[in-house]
Scaffold this motif. Structure first.
Motif, short mmCIF file in Angstrom:
data_model
loop_
_atom_site.label_atom_id
_atom_site.label_comp_id
_atom_site.label_asym_id
_atom_site.label_seq_id
_atom_site.Cartn_x
_atom_site.Cartn_y
_atom_site.Cartn_z
N LEU A 60 0.83 -1.21 0.00
CA LEU A 60 0.00 0.00 0.00
C LEU A 60 0.86 1.26 0.00
O LEU A 60 0.37 2.35 -0.32
CB LEU A 60 -0.95 0.01 1.21
N ASP A 61 2.13 1.13 0.36
CA ASP A 61 3.06 2.26 0.37
C ASP A 61 3.99 2.26 -0.85
O ASP A 61 4.96 3.02 -0.88
CB ASP A 61 3.92 2.23 1.64
N ASP A 62 3.70 1.42 -1.83
CA ASP A 62 4.55 1.34 -3.02
C ASP A 62 4.56 2.68 -3.75
O ASP A 62 3.61 3.45 -3.69
CB ASP A 62 4.02 0.24 -3.95
N GLY A 63 5.62 2.94 -4.47
CA GLY A 63 5.75 4.18 -5.22
C GLY A 63 4.87 4.25 -6.45
O GLY A 63 4.71 5.32 -7.04
N ASN A 64 4.28 3.13 -6.85
CA ASN A 64 3.44 3.09 -8.04
C ASN A 64 1.97 3.00 -7.64
O ASN A 64 1.58 2.12 -6.87
CB ASN A 64 3.84 1.89 -8.90
N ALA A 65 1.16 3.88 -8.20
CA ALA A 65 -0.27 3.93 -7.86
C ALA A 65 -1.00 2.65 -8.27
O ALA A 65 -1.93 2.21 -7.58
CB ALA A 65 -0.93 5.14 -8.52
N SER A 66 -0.59 2.02 -9.36
CA SER A 66 -1.25 0.78 -9.80
C SER A 66 -1.02 -0.35 -8.81
O SER A 66 -1.92 -1.14 -8.54
CB SER A 66 -0.75 0.38 -11.18
N VAL A 67 0.18 -0.41 -8.26
CA VAL A 67 0.49 -1.42 -7.25
C VAL A 67 -0.32 -1.15 -5.99
O VAL A 67 -0.92 -2.07 -5.42
CB VAL A 67 2.00 -1.46 -6.92
N ARG A 68 -0.36 0.11 -5.56
CA ARG A 68 -1.13 0.45 -4.36
C ARG A 68 -2.61 0.09 -4.54
O ARG A 68 -3.23 -0.49 -3.64
CB ARG A 68 -0.99 1.94 -4.04
N GLY A 69 -3.17 0.42 -5.69
CA GLY A 69 -4.58 0.12 -5.95
C GLY A 69 -4.85 -1.37 -5.99
O GLY A 69 -5.85 -1.85 -5.44
N SER A 70 -3.96 -2.12 -6.62
CA SER A 70 -4.13 -3.57 -6.70
C SER A 70 -3.99 -4.22 -5.32
O SER A 70 -4.72 -5.17 -5.00
CB SER A 70 -3.12 -4.18 -7.67
N ALA A 71 -3.08 -3.71 -4.51
CA ALA A 71 -2.92 -4.23 -3.15
C ALA A 71 -4.18 -3.96 -2.33
O ALA A 71 -4.66 -4.83 -1.59
CB ALA A 71 -1.70 -3.62 -2.48
N CYS A 72 -4.73 -2.77 -2.49
CA CYS A 72 -5.96 -2.41 -1.79
C CYS A 72 -7.11 -3.32 -2.22
O CYS A 72 -7.86 -3.82 -1.38
CB CYS A 72 -6.28 -0.94 -2.08
N ASP A 73 -7.23 -3.55 -3.52
CA ASP A 73 -8.28 -4.44 -4.03
C ASP A 73 -8.12 -5.86 -3.49
O ASP A 73 -9.10 -6.52 -3.12
CB ASP A 73 -8.27 -4.47 -5.56
N ALA A 74 -6.86 -6.33 -3.45
CA ALA A 74 -6.61 -7.69 -2.95
C ALA A 74 -7.01 -7.81 -1.48
O ALA A 74 -7.65 -8.77 -1.07
CB ALA A 74 -5.14 -8.06 -3.14
N LEU A 75 -6.63 -6.80 -0.69
CA LEU A 75 -7.00 -6.81 0.73
C LEU A 75 -8.52 -6.77 0.89
O LEU A 75 -9.08 -7.45 1.75
CB LEU A 75 -6.35 -5.64 1.46
N GLY A 76 -9.18 -6.00 0.05
CA GLY A 76 -10.64 -5.93 0.10
C GLY A 76 -11.30 -7.27 -0.18
O GLY A 76 -12.30 -7.62 0.44
N ARG A 77 -10.74 -8.02 -1.10
CA ARG A 77 -11.28 -9.35 -1.43
C ARG A 77 -11.01 -10.36 -0.34
O ARG A 77 -11.65 -11.40 -0.26
CB ARG A 77 -10.69 -9.87 -2.74
N MET A 78 -10.03 -10.07 0.52
CA MET A 78 -9.70 -11.01 1.58
C MET A 78 -10.63 -10.85 2.78
O MET A 78 -10.61 -11.65 3.69
CB MET A 78 -8.23 -10.85 2.00
#
Length: 85
Positions: A60-78
């Motif tokens: 969630l602290d990655d320098g890339n917004a796409s990584v942060r968004g995908s991490a957030c989505d993954a956590l949401g699905r969990m």
């Protein structure tokens, strides 16, 4: 390969498969980390181990917004397990 895994309908991912994916969250390339998040997202609660959740939280602290968004989505699905970590 990571994008393919995200598209597969794997109803019971093995712990070995999940651990093989998690190591890619430390990759230097943003697109590899994003694809890893998407694959973990596809597994949802089945991938929700403490290690996976902690690595996704760090993403969630990655320098890339796409990584942060995908991490957030993954956590949401969990679901609930990720929410209480």
């Amino acid at each position: 390969v990571l994008s393919l895994i995200a598209q597969l309908s794997i109803s019971s991912p093995s712990a070995q498969l999940i651990q093989s994916l998690v190591v890619h969250l430390d990759d230097a390339e943003w697109h590899v980390k994003q694809a890893t998040c998407e694959a973990l997202q596809a597994f949802g609660e089945k991938a929700a181990s403490d290690d996976v959740i902690n690595k996704l939280i760090l993403a969630l602290d990655d320098g890339n917004a796409s990584v942060r968004g995908s991490a957030c989505d993954a956590l949401g699905r969990m679901g609930k397990k990720a929410a209480i970590e």
